[in-house]
Structure formats: structure tokens, C-alpha cells
Scaffold this motif. Structure first.
Motif, PDB file in Angstrom:
ATOM      1  N   ASN A   8      -3.792   6.887  -1.815  1.00  0.00           N
ATOM      2  CA  ASN A   8      -2.756   6.250  -1.005  1.00  0.00           C
ATOM      3  C   ASN A   8      -3.369   5.274  -0.013  1.00  0.00           C
ATOM      4  O   ASN A   8      -4.510   5.447   0.417  1.00  0.00           O
ATOM      5  CB  ASN A   8      -1.950   7.298  -0.238  1.00  0.00           C
ATOM      6  CG  ASN A   8      -1.147   8.192  -1.172  1.00  0.00           C
ATOM      7  OD1 ASN A   8      -0.781   7.776  -2.281  1.00  0.00           O
ATOM      8  ND2 ASN A   8      -0.910   9.410  -0.763  1.00  0.00           N
ATOM      9  N   CYS A   9      -2.616   4.256   0.343  1.00  0.00           N
ATOM     10  CA  CYS A   9      -3.094   3.254   1.293  1.00  0.00           C
ATOM     11  C   CYS A   9      -3.481   3.921   2.620  1.00  0.00           C
ATOM     12  O   CYS A   9      -2.664   4.626   3.211  1.00  0.00           O
ATOM     13  CB  CYS A   9      -1.995   2.218   1.528  1.00  0.00           C
ATOM     14  SG  CYS A   9      -2.373   1.101   2.888  1.00  0.00           S
ATOM     15  N   PRO A  10      -4.718   3.720   3.094  1.00  0.00           N
ATOM     16  CA  PRO A  10      -5.155   4.359   4.336  1.00  0.00           C
ATOM     17  C   PRO A  10      -4.406   3.851   5.571  1.00  0.00           C
ATOM     18  O   PRO A  10      -4.435   4.493   6.612  1.00  0.00           O
ATOM     19  CB  PRO A  10      -6.638   3.985   4.437  1.00  0.00           C
ATOM     20  CG  PRO A  10      -7.028   3.538   3.069  1.00  0.00           C
ATOM     21  CD  PRO A  10      -5.797   2.952   2.455  1.00  0.00           C
ATOM     22  N   ALA A  11      -3.708   2.701   5.450  1.00  0.00           N
ATOM     23  CA  ALA A  11      -2.974   2.171   6.599  1.00  0.00           C
ATOM     24  C   ALA A  11      -1.529   2.666   6.603  1.00  0.00           C
ATOM     25  O   ALA A  11      -1.081   3.259   7.575  1.00  0.00           O
ATOM     26  CB  ALA A  11      -3.014   0.648   6.596  1.00  0.00           C
ATOM     27  N   CYS A  12      -0.792   2.430   5.509  1.00  0.00           N
ATOM     28  CA  CYS A  12       0.649   2.743   5.529  1.00  0.00           C
ATOM     29  C   CYS A  12       1.013   3.946   4.673  1.00  0.00           C
ATOM     30  O   CYS A  12       2.163   4.385   4.689  1.00  0.00           O
ATOM     31  CB  CYS A  12       1.465   1.520   5.115  1.00  0.00           C
ATOM     32  SG  CYS A  12       1.456   1.205   3.346  1.00  0.00           S
ATOM     33  N   GLY A  13       0.053   4.461   3.888  1.00  0.00           N
ATOM     34  CA  GLY A  13       0.312   5.668   3.105  1.00  0.00           C
ATOM     35  C   GLY A  13       0.956   5.426   1.749  1.00  0.00           C
ATOM     36  O   GLY A  13       1.188   6.367   0.985  1.00  0.00           O
ATOM     37  N   GLU A  37      -5.576  -2.897  -3.711  1.00  0.00           N
ATOM     38  CA  GLU A  37      -4.683  -3.580  -2.755  1.00  0.00           C
ATOM     39  C   GLU A  37      -3.340  -2.878  -2.682  1.00  0.00           C
ATOM     40  O   GLU A  37      -2.728  -2.587  -3.707  1.00  0.00           O
ATOM     41  CB  GLU A  37      -4.483  -5.046  -3.157  1.00  0.00           C
ATOM     42  CG  GLU A  37      -3.622  -5.805  -2.142  1.00  0.00           C
ATOM     43  CD  GLU A  37      -3.522  -7.305  -2.442  1.00  0.00           C
ATOM     44  OE1 GLU A  37      -4.528  -7.909  -2.858  1.00  0.00           O
ATOM     45  OE2 GLU A  37      -2.412  -7.851  -2.273  1.00  0.00           O
ATOM     46  N   CYS A  38      -2.908  -2.619  -1.460  1.00  0.00           N
ATOM     47  CA  CYS A  38      -1.601  -2.003  -1.224  1.00  0.00           C
ATOM     48  C   CYS A  38      -0.523  -3.077  -1.363  1.00  0.00           C
ATOM     49  O   CYS A  38      -0.577  -4.099  -0.677  1.00  0.00           O
ATOM     50  CB  CYS A  38      -1.571  -1.385   0.169  1.00  0.00           C
ATOM     51  SG  CYS A  38       0.071  -0.831   0.655  1.00  0.00           S
ATOM     52  N   LYS A  39       0.441  -2.850  -2.227  1.00  0.00           N
ATOM     53  CA  LYS A  39       1.494  -3.838  -2.447  1.00  0.00           C
ATOM     54  C   LYS A  39       2.532  -3.812  -1.321  1.00  0.00           C
ATOM     55  O   LYS A  39       3.389  -4.681  -1.247  1.00  0.00           O
ATOM     56  CB  LYS A  39       2.182  -3.628  -3.803  1.00  0.00           C
ATOM     57  CG  LYS A  39       1.260  -3.750  -5.006  1.00  0.00           C
ATOM     58  CD  LYS A  39       0.309  -4.946  -4.948  1.00  0.00           C
ATOM     59  CE  LYS A  39       0.959  -6.294  -5.221  1.00  0.00           C
ATOM     60  NZ  LYS A  39      -0.026  -7.396  -5.052  1.00  0.00           N
ATOM     61  N   ASP A  40       2.465  -2.816  -0.464  1.00  0.00           N
ATOM     62  CA  ASP A  40       3.430  -2.738   0.639  1.00  0.00           C
ATOM     63  C   ASP A  40       2.936  -3.423   1.913  1.00  0.00           C
ATOM     64  O   ASP A  40       3.647  -4.235   2.487  1.00  0.00           O
ATOM     65  CB  ASP A  40       3.809  -1.280   0.921  1.00  0.00           C
ATOM     66  CG  ASP A  40       4.741  -0.744  -0.160  1.00  0.00           C
ATOM     67  OD1 ASP A  40       5.616  -1.517  -0.618  1.00  0.00           O
ATOM     68  OD2 ASP A  40       4.589   0.422  -0.571  1.00  0.00           O
ATOM     69  N   CYS A  41       1.685  -3.092   2.362  1.00  0.00           N
ATOM     70  CA  CYS A  41       1.236  -3.661   3.643  1.00  0.00           C
ATOM     71  C   CYS A  41       0.112  -4.688   3.468  1.00  0.00           C
ATOM     72  O   CYS A  41      -0.354  -5.257   4.446  1.00  0.00           O
ATOM     73  CB  CYS A  41       0.808  -2.561   4.610  1.00  0.00           C
ATOM     74  SG  CYS A  41      -0.811  -1.868   4.284  1.00  0.00           S
ATOM     75  N   SER A  42      -0.359  -4.889   2.231  1.00  0.00           N
ATOM     76  CA  SER A  42      -1.381  -5.873   1.858  1.00  0.00           C
ATOM     77  C   SER A  42      -2.814  -5.478   2.222  1.00  0.00           C
ATOM     78  O   SER A  42      -3.754  -6.236   1.963  1.00  0.00           O
ATOM     79  CB  SER A  42      -1.061  -7.287   2.387  1.00  0.00           C
ATOM     80  OG  SER A  42      -1.512  -7.459   3.718  1.00  0.00           O
TER      81      SER A  42
HETATM   82 ZN   LIG Z   1      -0.418  -0.119   2.803  1.00  0.00          ZN
END
Ligand SMILES: [Zn+2]
Length: 298
Positions: A8-13, A37-42
Motif C-alpha cells: 500500500n502507498c506509504p503516504a495515503c494507504g 507509483e500510487c495512482k491516488d496521491c502520485s
Molecule cells: Zn498514495
């Protein structure tokens, strides 16, 4: 012990992540790591990452000058000349953005303490945080001030007028825990100054997986402007201003050229650095590295 797959994205999960490419650890191990690359928060992030027990093995390089203060390659010599100017420039920025000439400053990821030493000489009270035992010991001797390890920082109750993270946020394993603690440790009117590489820069896009600022697996996160602002907003920080760090496009392009040794071309590196610098001057969101100044949302 070993490595951790980051799902999971370490920033937004978010679990909505795609693989961008595979990058090589050119500095220490030669091992391969994926850049996701997280498609939600980039946010981009490294996977897998070494765990707490193994991470220190990836800092064992004579070239890792920000920690040891040694190293004799040409790039290191350039780095040291540039470092003198950047230390003075960091001091000026801190005093401008905080609107203070003295106060209590905390530098997280202070390395051997050169920046803190300059601040102390200028009349600031200083504290540092450094995870690396060797660097922390040098920093204590270098500054004669309090340099905390990670546990001491999380257990401390000190409040600061300024907290700085000069190219250290991308190294921190417990990202959320750190940001939470930073938020608690900053005075209501304090400023938080963060400098991190920006993968949405001309030099990053040019060098792709060989861009030196991916620096896997030491860099766990690879930020864009949008990813930094969104992450800090979740910790109730408000962006005051941002600007590119002017030396970074040149330095990072030179390092990137060195990574691909058979194609090493110093003129090309300076040209790419120049083009990136020009773009970063027009639009800070495109800077090779970006400096962000945050205040707490009251
Ligand atoms: Zn993210």
C-alpha cells in the motif's frame, strides 16, 4: 529480518499502485528494486525495502559522504565546495522563512551535523536527530549539542521553532510516525522546512530509472509536488511557499551520468542540469529538488 514488500502507498494507504520501472542500487549492492507509483496521491515508492535490521547494510559506502564526511572522488570534491555555499544558503532560508535570527531548531537526519554547526555559530540553539550511529557520534563532537537517535526523538517532549529535513524525509522508515511527531514537536508559530527530490523534473524524466535521486533502496519514497502537499495536509500543515534548490539539477545529473559508466558524459550532464534548472526556475513544481515551507494549520 530481511526485506518488506510494500503493498500500500506509504503516504495515503491506497492499494491502487502500478510499477513504473526497475531501478538499480548503483552505490552499494547492485541489487534491483521496483519503483511503484500510487495512482491516488502520485507518490512513488521503492519495493521491496530493507527492514530495520538490514537497512544499515545499504549505507556502507565510502561514497556516502553525507554520513561519513569522507570520500575523495571528483564528485565528492565538487559536493564539498557546493556544500559550503548551500550551508550558508540554508541558514539564510531558515532565518527568512521563520522570521527569526535565533531560536531552537531541530534538524532531522542531520548527518555529521555541518548544517547545525553553522546555525549554532549564528546564534541558534540546536538539536539533531540522526539514525546512523557513526554519523551521530561525529555530529555530537562536531556541534557539542544534543543529537538524538530515533527512539530518543520519539520519547522527547521538546518543542521547536524550526524543524528541518534536508533530503531526509525520503529515508525515513516510519514516515507517518515521524510526521505525527514532527507536528507535535513544532511550536504553534513554528515552520517546517522540507527539501526532497522531485521525480516530476526534467532531469528525472530524462534519466528515468538511472536518475540518481531514486537512490534505491536508501530512498524509500520519491515525491512529486502534489504528493508532498497532500501528505503534509493530512498532518494539518499548510504550505507557505516552495522553490527549487538550484544546485541539485546539476549535481543529480552528474551523478546520474556516473551511474551509467560506459556512457559517462560530463557536458551532457551539465546540459541536462541546465535545462532542468531553467524549468525549475519557471515553475517550482518542476524543480529537480524542491524546498517546501510549511506552517501548522491553526
Ligand atoms: Zn498514495
Amino acid at each position: 529480518m530481511g526485506k518488506i514488500d510494500v503493498k500500500n502507498c506509504p503516504a495515503c494507504g491506497s492499494s491502487n499502485n502500478i510499477k513504473v520501472f526497475t531501478a538499480t542500487d548503483y552505490l552499494v549492492s547492485g541489487e534491483l528494486f521496483e519503483i511503484m507509483e500510487c495512482k491516488d496521491c502520485s507518490l512513488r515508492f521503492t519495493s521491496p525495502i530493507p527492514d530495520n535490521n538490514e537497512i544499515c547494510n545499504y549505507y556502507k559506502s565510502d561514497d556516502y559522504i553525507s554520513h561519513t564526511g569522507k570520500g575523495n572522488s571528483i564528485i565528492n570534491k565538487i559536493y564539498k565546495i557546493v556544500q559550503y555555499f548551500t550551508l550558508r544558503s540554508k541558514q539564510k532560508k531558515v532565518e527568512k522563512f521563520s522570521q527569526k535570527k535565533s531560536g531552537l531548531i531541530l534538524d532531522i537526519g542531520c548527518g555529521t551535523g555541518n548544517f547545525l554547526k553553522i546555525m549554532k555559530q549564528s546564534g541558534w540553539e540546536i538539536n539533531g536527530v540522526e539514525i546512523n550511529d557513526t554519523a551521530r557520534g561525529i555530529a555530537r563532537n562536531n556541534t557539542g549539542s544534543v543529537i538524538l537517535n530515533q527512539i530518543e526523538f520519539f520519547e522527547s517532549h521538546q518543542k521547536y521553532d524550526v524543524i528541518t529535513l534536508w533530503h531526509s524525509l525520503e529515508h525515513l522508515l516510519d514516515l507517518q510516525k515521524y510526521l505525527d511527531k514532527i507536528s507535535i514537536s513544532l511550536n504553534a508559530n513554528g515552520v517546517l522546512i522540507i527539501a526532497v527530490p522531485n521525480y516530476y523534473s526534467y532531469d528525472a524524466e530524462f534519466y528515468k530509472q538511472n536518475w540518481a535521486a531514486y537512490d534505491v533502496p536508501r530512498h524509500l519514497y520519491h515525491f512529486s509536488y502534489a504528493a508532498v502537499v497532500e501528505l503534509l495536509e493530512t498532518f494539518k500543515f499548510k504550505l507557505l511557499r516552495s522553490q527549487q534548490l538550484p544546485f541539485d539539477p546539476f549535481y543529480v545529473s552528474l551523478l546520474s551520468e556516473l551511474s551509467v559508466r560506459q556512457k559517462y558524459n560530463i557536458i551532457k550532464a551539465l546540459w541536462i542540469g541546465w535545462k532542468s534548472y531553467r524549468q525549475g526556475r519557471k515553475d517550482a513544481k518542476r524543480g529537480s529538488s524542491i524546498l517546501y515551507v510549511f506552517k501548522k494549520n491553526q
